[in-house]
Write a protein that holds these residues in place. Structure first.
Motif, PDB file in Angstrom:
ATOM      1  N   UNK A  26       0.811  -1.259   0.022  1.00 37.16           N
ATOM      2  CA  UNK A  26      -0.071   0.054   0.059  1.00 37.16           C
ATOM      3  C   UNK A  26       0.714   1.302   0.202  1.00 37.16           C
ATOM      4  N   UNK A  40      -4.617  -1.961  -7.167  1.00 40.68           N
ATOM      5  CA  UNK A  40      -4.001  -2.990  -6.398  1.00 40.68           C
ATOM      6  C   UNK A  40      -3.798  -4.103  -7.265  1.00 40.68           C
ATOM      7  N   UNK A  41      -4.547  -4.293  -8.142  1.00 42.18           N
ATOM      8  CA  UNK A  41      -4.482  -5.707  -8.852  1.00 42.18           C
ATOM      9  C   UNK A  41      -3.306  -5.535  -9.936  1.00 42.18           C
ATOM     10  N   UNK A  44      -0.100  -5.879  -8.085  1.00 37.38           N
ATOM     11  CA  UNK A  44       0.313  -7.225  -7.796  1.00 37.38           C
ATOM     12  C   UNK A  44       0.897  -7.852  -9.026  1.00 37.38           C
ATOM     13  N   UNK A  45       0.547  -7.615 -10.078  1.00 39.97           N
ATOM     14  CA  UNK A  45       0.951  -8.055 -11.560  1.00 39.97           C
ATOM     15  C   UNK A  45       2.425  -7.734 -11.688  1.00 39.97           C
ATOM     16  N   UNK A  66       0.404  -9.494  12.344  1.00 41.98           N
ATOM     17  CA  UNK A  66       0.194 -10.285  11.062  1.00 41.98           C
ATOM     18  C   UNK A  66       1.803 -10.200  10.386  1.00 41.98           C
ATOM     19  N   UNK A  67       1.543 -10.857   9.227  1.00 39.93           N
ATOM     20  CA  UNK A  67       2.878 -10.766   8.417  1.00 39.93           C
ATOM     21  C   UNK A  67       2.447  -9.723   7.317  1.00 39.93           C
ATOM     22  N   UNK A  69       4.399  -8.249   3.552  1.00 41.12           N
ATOM     23  CA  UNK A  69       5.333  -8.429   2.693  1.00 41.12           C
ATOM     24  C   UNK A  69       6.043  -7.245   2.393  1.00 41.12           C
TER      25      UNK A  69
ATOM     26  N   UNK B  21      -2.170 -20.191  -6.435  1.00 42.92           N
ATOM     27  CA  UNK B  21      -2.371 -18.639  -7.380  1.00 42.92           C
ATOM     28  C   UNK B  21      -3.642 -18.188  -6.398  1.00 42.92           C
ATOM     29  N   UNK B  24      -2.583 -16.956  -2.947  1.00 45.90           N
ATOM     30  CA  UNK B  24      -1.503 -15.700  -3.205  1.00 45.90           C
ATOM     31  C   UNK B  24      -2.274 -14.469  -3.417  1.00 45.90           C
ATOM     32  N   UNK B  25      -3.294 -14.423  -4.055  1.00 55.56           N
ATOM     33  CA  UNK B  25      -3.876 -13.202  -4.438  1.00 55.56           C
ATOM     34  C   UNK B  25      -4.640 -13.064  -3.520  1.00 55.56           C
ATOM     35  N   UNK B  28      -2.774 -11.286  -0.702  1.00 55.64           N
ATOM     36  CA  UNK B  28      -2.130  -9.712  -1.140  1.00 55.64           C
ATOM     37  C   UNK B  28      -3.364  -8.731  -0.719  1.00 55.64           C
ATOM     38  N   UNK B  29      -4.728  -9.328  -1.114  1.00 56.39           N
ATOM     39  CA  UNK B  29      -5.666  -8.284  -0.832  1.00 56.39           C
ATOM     40  C   UNK B  29      -5.900  -8.178   0.452  1.00 56.39           C
ATOM     41  N   UNK B  31      -3.852  -8.459   3.039  1.00 58.29           N
ATOM     42  CA  UNK B  31      -2.645  -7.432   3.515  1.00 58.29           C
ATOM     43  C   UNK B  31      -2.877  -6.014   3.014  1.00 58.29           C
ATOM     44  N   UNK B  32      -3.374  -5.739   1.848  1.00 52.18           N
ATOM     45  CA  UNK B  32      -3.509  -4.562   1.447  1.00 52.18           C
ATOM     46  C   UNK B  32      -4.812  -3.994   2.067  1.00 52.18           C
ATOM     47  N   UNK B  34      -5.685  -4.401   5.179  1.00 56.15           N
ATOM     48  CA  UNK B  34      -5.264  -4.174   6.541  1.00 56.15           C
ATOM     49  C   UNK B  34      -4.232  -2.767   6.476  1.00 56.15           C
ATOM     50  N   UNK B  56     -12.210  -6.994  -9.770  1.00 55.55           N
ATOM     51  CA  UNK B  56     -10.868  -7.497  -9.559  1.00 55.55           C
ATOM     52  C   UNK B  56     -10.616  -8.920  -9.809  1.00 55.55           C
ATOM     53  N   UNK B  59     -10.015  -9.358 -13.553  1.00 57.44           N
ATOM     54  CA  UNK B  59      -8.742  -8.668 -14.091  1.00 57.44           C
ATOM     55  C   UNK B  59      -7.632  -9.935 -13.830  1.00 57.44           C
ATOM     56  N   UNK B  63      -5.318 -12.084 -16.447  1.00 57.07           N
ATOM     57  CA  UNK B  63      -3.837 -12.141 -16.368  1.00 57.07           C
ATOM     58  C   UNK B  63      -3.084 -13.254 -16.329  1.00 57.07           C
TER      59      UNK B  63
END
Lengths: 105, 193
Positions: A26, A40-41, A44-45, A66-67, A69, B21, B24-25, B28-29, B31-32, B34, B56, B59, B63
């Motif tokens: 973020x 955000x997507x 990620x890519x 929490x963890x 990255x 996969x 993972x996504x 990621x979201x 965490x985002x 949070x 979301x 998309x 990909x």
């Protein structure tokens, strides 16, 4: 903005956001958003692509139970930034030419 | 919408992807969201900022390379065991649908292989034209030396025609190669952004 153009720009923007210090998802979006909007997507890519190209590495840090990255730039990543700066010196010359010529229209 | 509501909707929509996969996504979201909340926004606002789970996931799927989605679909069909009837029908129908699938793959694969065969033979003819062009130049020089300038000129013009063919076919072969590589890329990598 042209999609292909934006894609190339976003890569270097993300690298720049982690150039001086490691950063996380973020925060990268926030640092880059004054200059170019990125979802955000898309981030990620880009992060996945940069990681596969060995331009950054990923590690996790414990943060508030929490963890999170974090992303760290590599030398290859720094090289990509330098390449970008060189390429765009020329683009700026071309822009001057186009902008100035158009004024005379 | 709460964070967990959003994430479970996303998980549902990403079920076409391999489990790792999708995970993972979702991480990621998660965490985002949070991080956005830590930045001062509420849970609602954070989820809104990420956007619609439909968009979301669409998309993300766009990909993902085709072969991953295909692999997951095959896995699901193999696991799908609702009803003994369905399973029995599939087993009984095996001599019918299995050869059909094999031949479908065989057709596609042989079409692709013949594309490469065409490309290789085109490159071979590029070489052939180039070599015969050089031959004509040599003959032309020889005939000029022995004094037959007419024959010399004829040979030079043949040399030019042949090298022209060579160059033209070379670019044609290059174009076909690009196309063949594009086909490979489409199957093994995503359609790009």
């Amino acid at each position: 903005m042209d999609i292909q153009l934006k894609r190339g720009l976003l890569d270097v923007c993300v690298l720049t956001a982690i150039k001086n210090e490691d950063s996380y998802g973020y925060k990268i979006i926030k640092d880059v958003s004054p200059y170019i909007k990125m979802s955000e997507s898309t981030l990620y890519t880009i992060l996945k692509r940069l990681e596969e190209a060995n331009m950054l590495t990923v590690y996790s840090v414990e943060h508030g139970g929490r963890l999170r990255k974090y992303y760290r730039i590599t030398n290859a990543g720094r090289g990509r930034i330098e390449d970008f700066k060189d390429e765009w010196k020329q683009v700026m010359q071309i822009y001057k030419f186009v902008a100035e010529e158009s004024i005379n229209d | 919408m709460t964070k967990n509501e959003f994430l479970s909707e996303l998980e549902k929509k990403l079920s076409v992807l391999p489990k790792n996969d999708a995970k993972d996504h979702i991480l990621f979201y998660s965490e985002m969201i949070d991080d956005i909340m830590e930045d001062g926004k509420t849970e609602e606002e954070a989820v809104l900022e990420i956007g619609d789970a439909d968009n979301v996931s669409a998309q993300i799927i766009k990909e993902t390379p085709l072969y991953k989605i295909a692999k997951e679909k095959v896995k699901k069909v193999a696991k799908n065991n609702d009803g003994a009837v369905k399973t029995t029908l599939i087993i009984l129908g095996f001599p019918i649908w299995f050869p059909l699938i094999i031949s479908a793959f065989a057709v596609v694969f042989s079409l692709y292989v013949s594309l490469w065969a065409v490309i290789i033979s085109l490159f071979a003819s590029v070489l052939a034209f180039a070599v015969s062009s050089i031959g004509c130049v040599v003959m032309s020089v020889y005939t000029f030396i022995i004094g037959n300038s007419w024959a010399g000129i004829v040979f030079i013009s043949f040399a030019l025609i042949l090298i022209g063919f060579s160059i033209f076919i070379f670019y044609l072969a290059k174009l076909l190669t690009k196309f063949a590589i594009y086909l490979v890329k489409k199957v093994f990598m995503g359609k790009g952004e």
